[in-house]
Scaffold this active site. Structure first.
Site, PDB file in Angstrom:
ATOM      1  N   ILE A 105       1.007  -1.159   0.088  1.00  0.00           N
ATOM      2  CA  ILE A 105      -0.133   0.130  -0.209  1.00  0.00           C
ATOM      3  C   ILE A 105       0.706   1.246   0.014  1.00  0.00           C
ATOM      4  CG2 ILE A 105      -1.784   1.487   1.218  1.00  0.00           C
ATOM      5  CD1 ILE A 105      -2.744  -0.931   2.438  1.00  0.00           C
ATOM      6  N   TYR A 106       1.143   1.717  -1.269  1.00  0.00           N
ATOM      7  CA  TYR A 106       2.017   2.920  -1.204  1.00  0.00           C
ATOM      8  C   TYR A 106       0.884   4.171  -1.364  1.00  0.00           C
ATOM      9  CZ  TYR A 106       6.501   0.113  -1.736  1.00  0.00           C
ATOM     10  OH  TYR A 106       7.210  -0.573  -1.581  1.00  0.00           O
ATOM     11  N   GLY A 132      -4.781   5.642   1.984  1.00  0.00           N
ATOM     12  CA  GLY A 132      -4.327   4.472   2.708  1.00  0.00           C
ATOM     13  C   GLY A 132      -5.496   3.462   3.124  1.00  0.00           C
ATOM     14  N   ASN A 159       9.015   0.770  10.600  1.00  0.00           N
ATOM     15  CA  ASN A 159       8.126   1.670  10.071  1.00  0.00           C
ATOM     16  C   ASN A 159       6.821   1.855  11.258  1.00  0.00           C
ATOM     17  OD1 ASN A 159       6.260   3.135   8.401  1.00  0.00           O
ATOM     18  ND2 ASN A 159       6.570   1.756   6.727  1.00  0.00           N
ATOM     19  N   TYR A 172      -2.057  -0.221  10.748  1.00  0.00           N
ATOM     20  CA  TYR A 172      -2.496  -1.625  10.507  1.00  0.00           C
ATOM     21  C   TYR A 172      -2.988  -2.093  11.750  1.00  0.00           C
ATOM     22  CZ  TYR A 172      -0.193  -1.544   5.962  1.00  0.00           C
ATOM     23  OH  TYR A 172       0.045  -1.453   5.051  1.00  0.00           O
ATOM     24  N   LYS A 181      -4.454  -0.206  14.183  1.00  0.00           N
ATOM     25  CA  LYS A 181      -5.692   0.460  14.257  1.00  0.00           C
ATOM     26  C   LYS A 181      -6.787  -0.020  13.459  1.00  0.00           C
ATOM     27  CE  LYS A 181      -6.608   3.901  11.858  1.00  0.00           C
ATOM     28  NZ  LYS A 181      -6.836   4.816  11.037  1.00  0.00           N
TER      29      LYS A 181
END
Length: 177
Positions: free
Chosen positions: A95-96, A107, A134, A141, A143
């Site tokens: 997911i960029y 996102g 990161n 993620y 959350k």
């Protein structure tokens, strides 16, 4: 307005540009220029991305902000997964989102698209790898209900880094999209 569309081979340059820019924005400050250059060339060259886009087990979805491409989602099914996961699952490989568009829920919309596909495909869970340093991505993620279940080594240039493997259980009760 944000629109998400499935990518096709003619979207190669869009995917390539977002890949290089997003990866550089996210990781250049904490990796050597040599390792960054090597990774960008190996992972996002025209031949590599053409192969990925043409793989029916690796669909891409591009996010457009007012018709401007600003991010994308890449999924891997079956043998396209980067780990030998034999369960009823698929991988979110990328997911960029371009840095200028962080905080605009792009996102989240891309992740929601993956969850929608997971529900359509009736998989038990979706999984991904995220660099242990990161913290912004890990928080995102977490959350969204992902939990860490393992680790693997990710090679950036000549450096081995540790990715946390995270998964999200998919149920029929997952938020309707």
């Amino acid at each position: 307005m944000i629109e998400i569309k499935k990518a096709i081979l003619s979207d190669l340059s869009i995917i390539q540009n977002i890949s290089k820019q997003s990866f550089t924005e996210t990781f250049a400050a904490i990796n050597t220029p040599e390792n960054m250059a090597k990774y960008l060339e190996e992972s996002f060259n025209t031949s590599q991305l053409t192969s990925e886009i043409n793989n029916p087990d690796s669909p891409f979805y591009i996010a457009f902000w007012e018709k401007q491409p600003v991010g994308y989602l890449k999924l891997n099914f079956g043998n396209a997964q980067t780990e030998a996961i034999k369960d009823n699952a698929f991988e979110i490989q990328r997911i960029y989102v371009l840095q200028d568009f962080h905080g605009k829920k792009i996102g989240q919309l891309l992740l929601d698209k993956a969850i929608q596909i997971a529900q359509q495909e009736a998989v038990d869970y979706i999984w991904l790898g995220v660099w242990e340093e990161n913290l912004r991505a890990i928080q995102f993620y977490n959350k969204n209900g992902f939990v860490t279940f393992d680790k693997h080594i990710f090679v950036l240039g000549n450096e081995e880094q540790t990715d946390l493997l995270m998964k999200l259980k998919i149920t029929n009760k997952t938020a309707s999209l």
